[in-house]
Write a protein that holds these residues in place. Structure first.
Motif, PDB file in Angstrom:
ATOM      1  N   GLY A 116      28.683-105.290  27.896  1.00  0.00           N
ATOM      2  CA  GLY A 116      28.055-106.062  28.963  1.00  0.00           C
ATOM      3  C   GLY A 116      27.419-107.349  28.481  1.00  0.00           C
ATOM      4  N   PRO A 117      26.504-107.903  29.275  1.00  0.00           N
ATOM      5  CA  PRO A 117      25.877-109.200  28.969  1.00  0.00           C
ATOM      6  C   PRO A 117      25.115-109.220  27.645  1.00  0.00           C
ATOM      7  N   VAL A 118      24.455-108.125  27.287  1.00  0.00           N
ATOM      8  CA  VAL A 118      23.764-108.086  25.995  1.00  0.00           C
ATOM      9  C   VAL A 118      24.770-108.223  24.861  1.00  0.00           C
ATOM     10  N   GLY A 119      25.875-107.495  24.972  1.00  0.00           N
ATOM     11  CA  GLY A 119      26.922-107.597  23.960  1.00  0.00           C
ATOM     12  C   GLY A 119      27.488-109.000  23.862  1.00  0.00           C
ATOM     13  N   ASP A 120      27.622-109.682  25.006  1.00  0.00           N
ATOM     14  CA  ASP A 120      28.140-111.052  24.985  1.00  0.00           C
ATOM     15  C   ASP A 120      27.241-111.967  24.162  1.00  0.00           C
ATOM     16  N   GLU A 121      25.916-111.815  24.311  1.00  0.00           N
ATOM     17  CA  GLU A 121      24.980-112.643  23.543  1.00  0.00           C
ATOM     18  C   GLU A 121      25.042-112.302  22.055  1.00  0.00           C
ATOM     19  N   LEU A 122      25.145-111.021  21.757  1.00  0.00           N
ATOM     20  CA  LEU A 122      25.239-110.615  20.356  1.00  0.00           C
ATOM     21  C   LEU A 122      26.524-111.129  19.716  1.00  0.00           C
ATOM     22  N   LYS A 123      27.610-111.105  20.465  1.00  0.00           N
ATOM     23  CA  LYS A 123      28.875-111.626  19.939  1.00  0.00           C
ATOM     24  C   LYS A 123      28.780-113.122  19.688  1.00  0.00           C
ATOM     25  N   GLU A 124      28.074-113.834  20.558  1.00  0.00           N
ATOM     26  CA  GLU A 124      27.897-115.273  20.375  1.00  0.00           C
ATOM     27  C   GLU A 124      27.111-115.568  19.096  1.00  0.00           C
ATOM     28  N   ILE A 125      26.186-114.693  18.751  1.00  0.00           N
ATOM     29  CA  ILE A 125      25.368-114.882  17.553  1.00  0.00           C
ATOM     30  C   ILE A 125      26.116-114.482  16.286  1.00  0.00           C
ATOM     31  N   PHE A 126      26.699-113.301  16.287  1.00  0.00           N
ATOM     32  CA  PHE A 126      27.242-112.742  15.056  1.00  0.00           C
ATOM     33  C   PHE A 126      28.762-112.797  14.945  1.00  0.00           C
ATOM     34  N   GLU A 127      29.446-113.012  16.051  1.00  0.00           N
ATOM     35  CA  GLU A 127      30.915-113.056  16.002  1.00  0.00           C
ATOM     36  C   GLU A 127      31.475-114.387  16.469  1.00  0.00           C
ATOM     37  N   SER A 128      30.637-115.417  16.566  1.00  0.00           N
ATOM     38  CA  SER A 128      31.140-116.728  16.947  1.00  0.00           C
ATOM     39  C   SER A 128      32.046-117.263  15.843  1.00  0.00           C
ATOM     40  N   ASP A 129      32.961-118.129  16.219  1.00  0.00           N
ATOM     41  CA  ASP A 129      33.945-118.644  15.272  1.00  0.00           C
ATOM     42  C   ASP A 129      33.313-119.593  14.262  1.00  0.00           C
ATOM     43  N   ILE A 130      33.800-119.539  13.037  1.00  0.00           N
ATOM     44  CA  ILE A 130      33.444-120.539  12.040  1.00  0.00           C
ATOM     45  C   ILE A 130      34.072-121.859  12.483  1.00  0.00           C
ATOM     46  N   PRO A 131      33.292-122.934  12.563  1.00  0.00           N
ATOM     47  CA  PRO A 131      33.846-124.200  13.062  1.00  0.00           C
ATOM     48  C   PRO A 131      34.844-124.830  12.095  1.00  0.00           C
ATOM     49  N   GLY A 132      35.777-125.607  12.664  1.00  0.00           N
ATOM     50  CA  GLY A 132      36.712-126.376  11.863  1.00  0.00           C
ATOM     51  C   GLY A 132      37.877-125.606  11.293  1.00  0.00           C
ATOM     52  N   MET A 133      38.073-124.360  11.708  1.00  0.00           N
ATOM     53  CA  MET A 133      39.112-123.523  11.124  1.00  0.00           C
ATOM     54  C   MET A 133      40.459-123.714  11.819  1.00  0.00           C
ATOM     55  N   ILE A 134      41.528-123.438  11.069  1.00  0.00           N
ATOM     56  CA  ILE A 134      42.870-123.497  11.625  1.00  0.00           C
ATOM     57  C   ILE A 134      43.055-122.407  12.678  1.00  0.00           C
ATOM     58  N   ARG A 135      42.506-121.237  12.384  1.00  0.00           N
ATOM     59  CA  ARG A 135      42.594-120.115  13.317  1.00  0.00           C
ATOM     60  C   ARG A 135      41.210-119.501  13.488  1.00  0.00           C
ATOM     61  N   SER A 136      41.067-118.685  14.502  1.00  0.00           N
ATOM     62  CA  SER A 136      39.776-118.093  14.823  1.00  0.00           C
ATOM     63  C   SER A 136      39.354-117.074  13.758  1.00  0.00           C
ATOM     64  N   GLU A 137      38.142-117.276  13.208  1.00  0.00           N
ATOM     65  CA  GLU A 137      37.547-116.331  12.262  1.00  0.00           C
ATOM     66  C   GLU A 137      36.058-116.252  12.550  1.00  0.00           C
ATOM     67  N   SER A 138      35.531-115.044  12.678  1.00  0.00           N
ATOM     68  CA  SER A 138      34.120-114.880  13.002  1.00  0.00           C
ATOM     69  C   SER A 138      33.247-115.033  11.761  1.00  0.00           C
ATOM     70  N   LYS A 139      31.970-115.371  11.984  1.00  0.00           N
ATOM     71  CA  LYS A 139      31.054-115.610  10.873  1.00  0.00           C
ATOM     72  C   LYS A 139      30.712-114.336  10.115  1.00  0.00           C
ATOM     73  N   PHE A 140      30.668-113.207  10.817  1.00  0.00           N
ATOM     74  CA  PHE A 140      30.359-111.930  10.186  1.00  0.00           C
ATOM     75  C   PHE A 140      31.384-110.884  10.620  1.00  0.00           C
ATOM     76  N   LYS A 141      31.506-109.855   9.808  1.00  0.00           N
ATOM     77  CA  LYS A 141      32.330-108.711  10.182  1.00  0.00           C
ATOM     78  C   LYS A 141      31.400-107.675  10.793  1.00  0.00           C
ATOM     79  N   VAL A 142      31.456-107.530  12.116  1.00  0.00           N
ATOM     80  CA  VAL A 142      30.551-106.642  12.835  1.00  0.00           C
ATOM     81  C   VAL A 142      31.259-105.339  13.185  1.00  0.00           C
ATOM     82  N   ASN A 143      30.661-104.231  12.805  1.00  0.00           N
ATOM     83  CA  ASN A 143      31.159-102.911  13.170  1.00  0.00           C
ATOM     84  C   ASN A 143      30.128-102.235  14.063  1.00  0.00           C
ATOM     85  N   THR A 144      30.507-101.915  15.289  1.00  0.00           N
ATOM     86  CA  THR A 144      29.573-101.276  16.218  1.00  0.00           C
ATOM     87  C   THR A 144      29.646 -99.760  16.079  1.00  0.00           C
ATOM     88  N   VAL A 145      28.484 -99.122  16.218  1.00  0.00           N
ATOM     89  CA  VAL A 145      28.378 -97.674  16.082  1.00  0.00           C
ATOM     90  C   VAL A 145      27.507 -97.140  17.204  1.00  0.00           C
TER      91      VAL A 145
END
Length: 365
Positions: free
Chosen positions: A52-81
């Protein structure tokens, strides 16, 4: 385990992430060492909340793309439990984040909520700015545990949105520190000597990097790895006179970068037309900062060779030392076809941010 009740009661109302520090206890030597790869985060959260919306904000913080990349890569590797599935092994993770809201009656969130006393929840209710708590070494030595909470989802979302950059920076700095201890345990003194002599700067590169080219204003060191399990990483350092603020404009930084690589770096040393250029179809990302009192511009982008099929990602810093009247451009670039570049870029960032362009002879090599 110390209860969150006793810790939260001790907090000053209105605290932010910056002031919600460790609980101040000394490390318990009987605890195991934390485990987990660099850049990995275990995020403990109800699956419905993550979707939901909380997850969307968390993804924006921890799984947003590294800028300037050829392809999409997130800043951290997040594993949810799921909180109900937490095991002793998972609790030993290096980076552990618990997320909940006190109005969530779901059984998963209630597992986390049970760690908060009634008094703690009342304090959070009376001050909506209280949303986070950091505890070091809670379950293992060398561990960072972060609790993110709110009375309601809207309240938590507002705090995440307001403090997202700070949360992201917390783990970026922490992971660089962890990586630095590993990378720079053994340094290449020969490369540092060349940097001292030719550019008047001090660099710290791992012993695995070798000097590829050294001139009066240019140094190239490289970690060649023919194995498919590790990226081929190059670092180069360049010095020139600082004559105008216009040299720090993005368009001029990019032009300087391309002029350096065109002169010094080639995909095939036997082919002068195989020089490295910036990938123009992917706009680079620029960010201004201050490093060791020197104005610095960070640039992240993609590179390719002029006439052969090679390419990858790069991270560079343009640094101004006004006292010396010098401009420095330092960069690391990655060649790792069809593989994730995130870890290599973090390695580059860690090494380059250990560069001291204000080094002088009287400081010693």
């Amino acid at each position: 385990m110390k209860t969150l009740s006793s810790i939260l009661i001790a907090l000053v109302l209105g605290c932010s992430l910056a002031s919600c520090d460790s609980n101040g206890t000394t490390a318990d030597s009987s605890k195991p060492k934390a485990r987990g790869s660099i850049g990995e985060i275990i995020l403990v959260i109800d699956s419905v909340k993550w979707a939901g919306p909380v997850g969307d904000e968390l993804k924006e913080i921890f799984e947003s793309d590294i800028p300037g990349m050829i392809r999409s890569e997130s800043k951290f590797k997040v594993n949810t439990v799921d909180p109900r599935a937490m095991t002793r092994i998972l609790k030993m993770s290096n980076n552990l984040i618990y997320v909940t809201t006190f109005d969530d009656k779901g059984s998963a969130s209630q597992v986390i909520n049970a760690q908060f006393s009634k008094e703690s929840k009342e304090k959070a209710e009376n001050d909506p700015n209280i949303y986070s708590l950091r505890i070091e070494d809670e379950y293992a030595i060398g561990q960072e545990v972060l609790y993110l909470f709110g009375n309601t989802e809207d309240q938590l979302i507002a705090n995440l949105r307001k403090n997202g950059d700070r949360l992201q920076n917390l783990f970026e700095v922490r992971e660089r520190g962890r990586l630095e201890k590993i990378l720079l345990a053994r340094k290449n003194s020969a490369a540092n000597f060349e940097a001292n002599e030719k550019l008047g700067i001090e660099i710290n590169v791992p012993a695995s990097y070798k000097v590829a080219k050294s001139e009066n204003d240019f140094l190239w060191v490289r970690q060649i790895t023919p194995s498919a399990n590790r990226a081929d990483i190059s670092l180069f350092f360049y010095e020139t006179d600082y004559t105008s603020e216009e040299q720090t404009f993005p368009v001029n930084i990019l032009a300087l970068r391309d002029s350096i690589t065109k002169q010094h770096i080639f995909g095939d040393p036997e082919d002068p037309n195989s020089y490295v250029v910036s990938e123009k179809q992917i706009p680079p990302a620029f960010r201004n900062m201050v490093i060791n009192d020197n104005f610095t511009t960070e640039i992240r982008g993609a590179w390719k060779t002029n006439n052969i099929s090679m390419g990858g990602s790069y991270l560079g810093y343009l640094m101004v030392d006004q006292k010396k009247g010098k401009l420095y451009y330092i960069e690391g670039f990655v060649f790792y076809p069809n593989e994730i570049h995130r870890d290599a870029l973090r390695e580059i960032e860690t090494i380059l941010l250990n560069t001291n362009v204000s080094w002088t002879d009287d400081q010693g090599a």
